[in-house]
Write a protein that holds these residues in place. Structure first.
Motif, PDB file in Angstrom:
ATOM      1  N   ALA A 176      55.859 100.994  14.052  1.00 19.03           N
ATOM      2  CA  ALA A 176      56.972 101.863  14.235  1.00 19.03           C
ATOM      3  C   ALA A 176      56.365 103.103  13.807  1.00 19.03           C
ATOM      4  O   ALA A 176      55.256 103.256  12.913  1.00 19.03           O
ATOM      5  CB  ALA A 176      57.961 101.480  13.611  1.00 19.03           C
ATOM      6  N   ALA A 177      56.809 104.355  14.384  1.00 20.55           N
ATOM      7  CA  ALA A 177      56.547 105.440  13.637  1.00 20.55           C
ATOM      8  C   ALA A 177      57.672 106.276  13.746  1.00 20.55           C
ATOM      9  O   ALA A 177      58.828 105.932  14.595  1.00 20.55           O
ATOM     10  CB  ALA A 177      55.380 106.083  14.920  1.00 20.55           C
ATOM     11  N   ALA A 178      57.886 107.565  13.223  1.00 25.47           N
ATOM     12  CA  ALA A 178      58.886 108.294  12.917  1.00 25.47           C
ATOM     13  C   ALA A 178      58.550 109.886  13.140  1.00 25.47           C
ATOM     14  O   ALA A 178      57.654 110.170  12.560  1.00 25.47           O
ATOM     15  CB  ALA A 178      59.914 108.132  12.028  1.00 25.47           C
ATOM     16  N   ALA A 179      59.438 110.978  13.754  1.00 28.38           N
ATOM     17  CA  ALA A 179      59.083 112.019  13.851  1.00 28.38           C
ATOM     18  C   ALA A 179      60.392 112.853  13.510  1.00 28.38           C
ATOM     19  O   ALA A 179      61.513 112.256  13.463  1.00 28.38           O
ATOM     20  CB  ALA A 179      58.769 112.385  15.241  1.00 28.38           C
ATOM     21  N   ASN A 216      56.625  97.437   5.962  1.00 29.17           N
ATOM     22  CA  ASN A 216      58.045  96.953   5.635  1.00 29.17           C
ATOM     23  C   ASN A 216      58.985  98.482   5.198  1.00 29.17           C
ATOM     24  O   ASN A 216      59.879  98.387   4.613  1.00 29.17           O
ATOM     25  CB  ASN A 216      58.443  96.287   4.345  1.00 29.17           C
ATOM     26  N   GLU A 217      58.297  99.716   5.674  1.00 25.44           N
ATOM     27  CA  GLU A 217      59.188 100.818   5.439  1.00 25.44           C
ATOM     28  C   GLU A 217      60.080 101.236   6.653  1.00 25.44           C
ATOM     29  O   GLU A 217      59.891 101.259   7.867  1.00 25.44           O
ATOM     30  CB  GLU A 217      57.979 102.163   5.525  1.00 25.44           C
ATOM     31  N   PRO A 218      61.418 101.357   6.281  1.00 24.16           N
ATOM     32  CA  PRO A 218      62.197 101.857   7.387  1.00 24.16           C
ATOM     33  C   PRO A 218      61.879 102.967   7.928  1.00 24.16           C
ATOM     34  O   PRO A 218      61.366 103.962   7.579  1.00 24.16           O
ATOM     35  CB  PRO A 218      63.492 101.971   6.461  1.00 24.16           C
ATOM     36  N   PRO A 219      62.441 103.238   9.227  1.00 30.33           N
ATOM     37  CA  PRO A 219      62.070 104.480   9.874  1.00 30.33           C
ATOM     38  C   PRO A 219      62.585 105.832   9.488  1.00 30.33           C
ATOM     39  O   PRO A 219      61.797 106.669   9.499  1.00 30.33           O
ATOM     40  CB  PRO A 219      62.647 104.490  11.496  1.00 30.33           C
ATOM     41  N   LEU A 220      63.704 105.813   8.772  1.00 29.77           N
ATOM     42  CA  LEU A 220      64.221 107.101   8.323  1.00 29.77           C
ATOM     43  C   LEU A 220      63.389 107.417   7.157  1.00 29.77           C
ATOM     44  O   LEU A 220      63.065 108.647   6.684  1.00 29.77           O
ATOM     45  CB  LEU A 220      65.738 106.815   7.891  1.00 29.77           C
ATOM     46  N   HIS A 258      57.225 101.706  18.408  1.00 33.98           N
ATOM     47  CA  HIS A 258      58.402 102.365  18.473  1.00 33.98           C
ATOM     48  C   HIS A 258      58.429 103.347  17.747  1.00 33.98           C
ATOM     49  O   HIS A 258      58.148 103.625  16.689  1.00 33.98           O
ATOM     50  CB  HIS A 258      59.477 101.178  17.800  1.00 33.98           C
ATOM     51  N   MET A 259      58.663 104.712  18.494  1.00 30.55           N
ATOM     52  CA  MET A 259      58.976 105.826  18.024  1.00 30.55           C
ATOM     53  C   MET A 259      60.223 106.480  17.894  1.00 30.55           C
ATOM     54  O   MET A 259      60.762 106.608  18.984  1.00 30.55           O
ATOM     55  CB  MET A 259      58.052 106.879  18.900  1.00 30.55           C
ATOM     56  N   LEU A 260      60.804 106.817  16.692  1.00 35.00           N
ATOM     57  CA  LEU A 260      62.244 107.339  16.345  1.00 35.00           C
ATOM     58  C   LEU A 260      62.075 108.631  15.999  1.00 35.00           C
ATOM     59  O   LEU A 260      61.237 108.974  15.103  1.00 35.00           O
ATOM     60  CB  LEU A 260      62.889 106.230  15.335  1.00 35.00           C
ATOM     61  N   THR A 261      62.798 109.434  16.673  1.00 27.48           N
ATOM     62  CA  THR A 261      63.051 110.833  16.457  1.00 27.48           C
ATOM     63  C   THR A 261      64.188 110.989  15.801  1.00 27.48           C
ATOM     64  O   THR A 261      65.289 110.809  16.161  1.00 27.48           O
ATOM     65  CB  THR A 261      62.594 111.902  17.519  1.00 27.48           C
TER      66      THR A 261
END
Length: 159
Positions: A9-12, A43-47, A93-96
């Motif tokens: 997972a990744a987040a922006a 185990n790090e949540p996306p937010l 999975h990329m969450l912005t």
């Protein structure tokens, strides 16, 4: 027995000025402009990933708000040269998320050496159409902008 999916997972962070310009960083490895962000730790949540990565990349505190886009990226999305040959790059999975920084911190932005080359406040349409972004990131930027402006609900995208 079927093989279980292996993904990361990744987040922006979508950080906008009142005039609508959005903060992008010039990624050294990809040689492209992207939203600040990166890969999740174990185990790090996306937010939490969004906040940590954005703060690491721009060097100032970031407040993370609502989800704008959920982007499923596969090897079809060549995010940087040779990415398809790197096991940890895909699928992803990329969450912005919408994010903000204190206006007083804008002048204090400091990028990590060698990882990021520059930062700039971009007009969204210019950044997405000019070729400075890879096409999947440009599509994500446009969708996140529409959600941020209230022109559409949170968006699901696939590469």
């Amino acid at each position: 027995m079927s093989e279980r999916a292996r993904f990361s997972a990744a987040a922006a962070a979508y950080i906008a000025q009142p005039d609508g310009r959005v903060l992008l960083v010039h990624h050294a490895k990809a040689d492209r402009w992207v939203l600040p962000g990166g890969k999740a730790e174990h185990n790090e949540p996306p937010l939490t990933t969004c906040r940590r990565e954005a703060e690491e990349e721009i060097g100032v505190p970031v407040r993370v708000g609502r989800l704008l886009t959920f982007n499923w990226l596969t090897p079809a999305a060549a995010l940087w040269p040779e990415a398809v040959d790197i096991d940890y790059a895909y699928p992803c999975h990329m969450l912005t998320f919408h994010a903000t920084i204190d206006p007083a911190d804008v002048e204090r932005i400091k990028l990590p050496a060698r990882e990021l080359l520059a930062y700039r406040w971009w007009d969204v349409d210019e950044a997405a159409a000019s070729g400075v972004m890879e096409q999947y990131n440009a599509r994500n930027l446009l969708a996140a902008t529409q959600v941020h402006r209230g022109e559409r609900p949170a968006a699901y995208l696939e590469a």
